[in-house]
Design a protein around this motif. Structure first.
Motif, PDB file in Angstrom:
ATOM      1  N   ARG A  41      13.245   0.272  -1.029  1.00 11.56           N
ATOM      2  CA  ARG A  41      14.294  -0.450  -0.297  1.00 11.56           C
ATOM      3  C   ARG A  41      13.794  -1.593   0.590  1.00 11.56           C
ATOM      4  NH1 ARG A  41      17.134   1.482  -3.564  1.00 11.56           N
ATOM      5  NH2 ARG A  41      19.128   2.525  -3.292  1.00 11.56           N
ATOM      6  N   ARG A  42      12.792  -2.320   0.078  1.00 15.48           N
ATOM      7  CA  ARG A  42      12.342  -3.521   0.785  1.00 15.48           C
ATOM      8  C   ARG A  42      11.602  -4.405  -0.198  1.00 15.48           C
ATOM      9  NH1 ARG A  42       6.879  -3.604   1.527  1.00 15.48           N
ATOM     10  NH2 ARG A  42       5.736  -1.646   1.676  1.00 15.48           N
ATOM     11  N   LEU A  43      11.434  -5.677   0.197  1.00 14.89           N
ATOM     12  CA  LEU A  43      10.607  -6.580  -0.591  1.00 14.89           C
ATOM     13  C   LEU A  43       9.141  -6.214  -0.418  1.00 14.89           C
ATOM     14  CD1 LEU A  43      12.155 -10.056   0.254  1.00 14.89           C
ATOM     15  CD2 LEU A  43      12.460  -8.688  -1.812  1.00 14.89           C
ATOM     16  N   GLY A  44       8.348  -6.654  -1.370  1.00 14.36           N
ATOM     17  CA  GLY A  44       6.904  -6.549  -1.197  1.00 14.36           C
ATOM     18  C   GLY A  44       6.410  -7.740  -0.390  1.00 14.36           C
ATOM     19  N   ASP A  45       5.219  -7.602   0.165  1.00 18.93           N
ATOM     20  CA  ASP A  45       4.611  -8.699   0.915  1.00 18.93           C
ATOM     21  C   ASP A  45       3.380  -9.160   0.146  1.00 18.93           C
ATOM     22  OD1 ASP A  45       4.501  -9.581   4.165  1.00 18.93           O
ATOM     23  OD2 ASP A  45       2.664  -9.857   2.993  1.00 18.93           O
ATOM     24  N   ILE A  46       3.148 -10.470   0.124  1.00 15.60           N
ATOM     25  CA  ILE A  46       1.966 -11.003  -0.580  1.00 15.60           C
ATOM     26  C   ILE A  46       0.699 -10.257  -0.124  1.00 15.60           C
ATOM     27  CG2 ILE A  46       0.461 -13.052  -0.808  1.00 15.60           C
ATOM     28  CD1 ILE A  46       2.987 -13.536  -2.329  1.00 15.60           C
ATOM     29  N   GLU A  47       0.659  -9.891   1.142  1.00 19.00           N
ATOM     30  CA  GLU A  47      -0.532  -9.229   1.682  1.00 19.00           C
ATOM     31  C   GLU A  47      -0.719  -7.809   1.123  1.00 19.00           C
ATOM     32  OE1 GLU A  47      -3.007 -10.615   3.054  1.00 19.00           O
ATOM     33  OE2 GLU A  47      -1.950 -12.526   3.115  1.00 19.00           O
ATOM     34  N   GLU A  48       0.253  -7.325   0.351  1.00 21.26           N
ATOM     35  CA  GLU A  48       0.088  -6.012  -0.278  1.00 21.26           C
ATOM     36  C   GLU A  48      -0.602  -6.120  -1.644  1.00 21.26           C
ATOM     37  OE1 GLU A  48       4.369  -4.992   0.766  1.00 21.26           O
ATOM     38  OE2 GLU A  48       3.404  -3.063   1.113  1.00 21.26           O
ATOM     39  N   ILE A  49      -0.936  -7.361  -2.031  1.00 19.02           N
ATOM     40  CA  ILE A  49      -1.578  -7.580  -3.333  1.00 19.02           C
ATOM     41  C   ILE A  49      -3.117  -7.568  -3.275  1.00 19.02           C
ATOM     42  CG2 ILE A  49      -1.857  -9.261  -5.211  1.00 19.02           C
ATOM     43  CD1 ILE A  49       1.111  -9.947  -4.855  1.00 19.02           C
ATOM     44  N   PRO A  50      -3.743  -8.267  -2.324  1.00 19.93           N
ATOM     45  CA  PRO A  50      -5.214  -8.408  -2.376  1.00 19.93           C
ATOM     46  C   PRO A  50      -5.982  -7.087  -2.424  1.00 19.93           C
ATOM     47  CG  PRO A  50      -4.308  -9.957  -0.805  1.00 19.93           C
ATOM     48  CD  PRO A  50      -3.172  -9.063  -1.211  1.00 19.93           C
ATOM     49  N   GLY A  51      -5.525  -6.079  -1.702  1.00 19.24           N
ATOM     50  CA  GLY A  51      -6.249  -4.803  -1.696  1.00 19.24           C
ATOM     51  C   GLY A  51      -6.308  -4.177  -3.077  1.00 19.24           C
ATOM     52  N   THR A  52      -5.205  -4.287  -3.823  1.00 14.07           N
ATOM     53  CA  THR A  52      -5.172  -3.715  -5.180  1.00 14.07           C
ATOM     54  C   THR A  52      -6.097  -4.495  -6.113  1.00 14.07           C
ATOM     55  OG1 THR A  52      -2.913  -3.009  -4.810  1.00 14.07           O
ATOM     56  CG2 THR A  52      -3.655  -3.068  -7.091  1.00 14.07           C
ATOM     57  N   VAL A  53      -6.069  -5.821  -5.984  1.00 16.79           N
ATOM     58  CA  VAL A  53      -6.948  -6.636  -6.845  1.00 16.79           C
ATOM     59  C   VAL A  53      -8.414  -6.344  -6.512  1.00 16.79           C
ATOM     60  CG1 VAL A  53      -7.614  -8.985  -7.514  1.00 16.79           C
ATOM     61  CG2 VAL A  53      -5.203  -8.454  -7.059  1.00 16.79           C
ATOM     62  N   ALA A  54      -8.720  -6.262  -5.209  1.00 20.80           N
ATOM     63  CA  ALA A  54     -10.106  -5.991  -4.800  1.00 20.80           C
ATOM     64  C   ALA A  54     -10.555  -4.619  -5.320  1.00 20.80           C
ATOM     65  CB  ALA A  54     -10.226  -6.065  -3.279  1.00 20.80           C
ATOM     66  N   PHE A  55      -9.649  -3.653  -5.276  1.00 22.59           N
ATOM     67  CA  PHE A  55      -9.955  -2.314  -5.822  1.00 22.59           C
ATOM     68  C   PHE A  55     -10.319  -2.416  -7.308  1.00 22.59           C
ATOM     69  CE2 PHE A  55      -7.824   1.173  -8.245  1.00 22.59           C
ATOM     70  CZ  PHE A  55      -8.720   2.194  -7.966  1.00 22.59           C
ATOM     71  N   LEU A  56      -9.484  -3.141  -8.058  1.00 18.00           N
ATOM     72  CA  LEU A  56      -9.724  -3.233  -9.511  1.00 18.00           C
ATOM     73  C   LEU A  56     -10.984  -4.035  -9.842  1.00 18.00           C
ATOM     74  CD1 LEU A  56      -6.057  -3.729 -10.809  1.00 18.00           C
ATOM     75  CD2 LEU A  56      -7.495  -1.692 -11.080  1.00 18.00           C
ATOM     76  N   PRO A 111       1.543  -1.701 -11.466  1.00 18.99           N
ATOM     77  CA  PRO A 111       2.715  -2.266 -10.798  1.00 18.99           C
ATOM     78  C   PRO A 111       2.518  -2.321  -9.286  1.00 18.99           C
ATOM     79  CG  PRO A 111       3.329  -0.501 -12.307  1.00 18.99           C
ATOM     80  CD  PRO A 111       1.833  -0.442 -12.134  1.00 18.99           C
ATOM     81  N   ILE A 112       2.896  -3.444  -8.687  1.00 11.84           N
ATOM     82  CA  ILE A 112       2.945  -3.558  -7.215  1.00 11.84           C
ATOM     83  C   ILE A 112       4.388  -3.937  -6.941  1.00 11.84           C
ATOM     84  CG2 ILE A 112       1.966  -4.642  -5.160  1.00 11.84           C
ATOM     85  CD1 ILE A 112      -0.482  -5.417  -6.821  1.00 11.84           C
ATOM     86  N   SER A 113       5.251  -2.916  -6.894  1.00  9.29           N
ATOM     87  CA  SER A 113       6.668  -3.203  -7.076  1.00  9.29           C
ATOM     88  C   SER A 113       7.611  -2.301  -6.289  1.00  9.29           C
ATOM     89  CB  SER A 113       7.013  -3.030  -8.559  1.00  9.29           C
ATOM     90  OG  SER A 113       6.962  -1.650  -8.894  1.00  9.29           O
ATOM     91  N   GLY A 114       7.071  -1.466  -5.397  1.00  7.58           N
ATOM     92  CA  GLY A 114       7.951  -0.542  -4.664  1.00  7.58           C
ATOM     93  C   GLY A 114       8.689   0.418  -5.581  1.00  7.58           C
TER      94      GLY A 114
END
Ligand SMILES: NC(=O)c1ccc[n+]([C@@H]2O[C@H](COP(=O)([O-])OP(=O)(O)OC[C@H]3O[C@@H](n4cnc5c(N)ncnc54)[C@H](O)[C@@H]3O)[C@@H](O)[C@H]2O)c1
Length: 266
Positions: free
Chosen positions: A231-246, A260-263
């Motif tokens: 029930r909210r938008l994602g934030d761009i800042e929620e992306i880098p951690g996942t990419v860095a992990f991968l 998916p980074i999609s709530g």
């Protein structure tokens, strides 16, 4: 090794680095010790990104490059390697959303352009970088797909089809390149906002006049957020951690997945 040092001694190449997600990820990789090569079509914005990365105290080079043109990509990657050494990490992320219209009305020239940037462009970058990674027997790659490439939302024929292609490219490349110690994965963001792509998507979906969305952009916003369990938008800042992990050894036994980074969008 602390997570702050996961990429020290590595060179990372980021495409779409003048854009929101590319810059946010480049910053994260720099903070974790990587030196950066930034590629984008937009030279002016690219210089701004370069300044922000340089301010973090790492080496950074840029190349203006059109991912739809293999020669342009090859030249940029060769230049990057000459100046910063072997590229170990790739965030293959340049993209363009295209028009919003049902298939029977979708502009043909826009369809072709979106596929050229989002799918053919992603292949060009993957090819130019991975052929070098094969020689060095090391590589970590993340491709940017989209939830549109996992679920197929209405009115996004070119973008969704291209991103389905990127998901496929990720699966296939992960198998082709696994023998060379190269891991390939992807991310599928959705509904990142507030910001340009979110506003554009809401406004253009409202204009399509199809049964799926209201003609009022404010209503479309509610419809879209209503389809997200969180029930909210994602934030761009929620992306880098996942990419860095991968891109890091924290994901050492993961290949071929598009996260998916999609709530949890329905
Ligand atoms: N923002 C979102 O909500 C969202 C959601 C899902 C997927 N994505 C994907 O994430 C990636 C980055 O998107 P963003 O939100 O940062 O958008 P953005 O528009 O801020 O960045 C995209 C960048 O790609 C560059 N680019 C476009 N065509 C190019 C070409 N031919 N050659 C080289 N560079 C080119 C643009 O100049 C731009 O800087 C894209 O692949 C996009 O499809 C974004």
């Amino acid at each position: 090794m602390s997570s702050a040092q996961r990429f020290s001694g590595k060179t990372a190449l980021v495409t779409g680095a003048a854009g929101n997600i590319g810059l946010a990820v480049a910053k994260r990789l720099a903070q974790e010790g990587a030196q950066l090569v930034l590629l984008d079509l937009d030279g002016e914005k690219l210089e701004k990104s370069k300044g922000e990365i340089a301010a973090l105290g790492v080496k950074v080079e840029t190349a203006v490059c059109d991912v739809t043109n293999y020669g342009s990509v090859e030249a940029a990657v060769a230049k990057a390697e000459d100046t910063l050494g072997a590229i170990g990490l790739l965030f293959n992320n340049a993209g363009y959303q295209g028009a919003f219209a049902p298939i029977h009305e979708y502009p043909v020239d826009d369809f072709e352009r979106v596929v050229q940037i989002d799918l053919v462009g992603a292949f060009h970058v993957l090819r130019a970088v991975s052929r070098r990674m094969v020689k060095q027997k090391f590589g970590r790659i993340v491709n940017t797909a989209s939830m549109a490439g996992l679920q197929g939302p209405p009115n996004m024929g070119a973008y969704g089809s291209s991103k389905f292609g990127v998901v496929g490219l990720t699966q296939i490349a992960s198998k082709d390149l696994a023998p060379y110690n190269i891991r390939v994965n992807g991310i599928a963001p959705a509904l990142m906002g507030p910001g340009f792509m979110w506003d554009r998507q809401v406004e253009l979906q409202a204009k399509t006049g199809t049964q799926y969305f209201s003609a009022d952009p404010e209503e479309v916003k509610k419809q879209m957020i209503g389809s997200v369990p969180m029930r909210r938008l994602g934030d761009i800042e929620e992306i880098p951690g996942t990419v860095a992990f991968l891109l890091s050894d924290d994901s050492s036994y993961i290949i071929g997945v598009t996260l998916p980074i999609s709530g949890g969008i329905l």
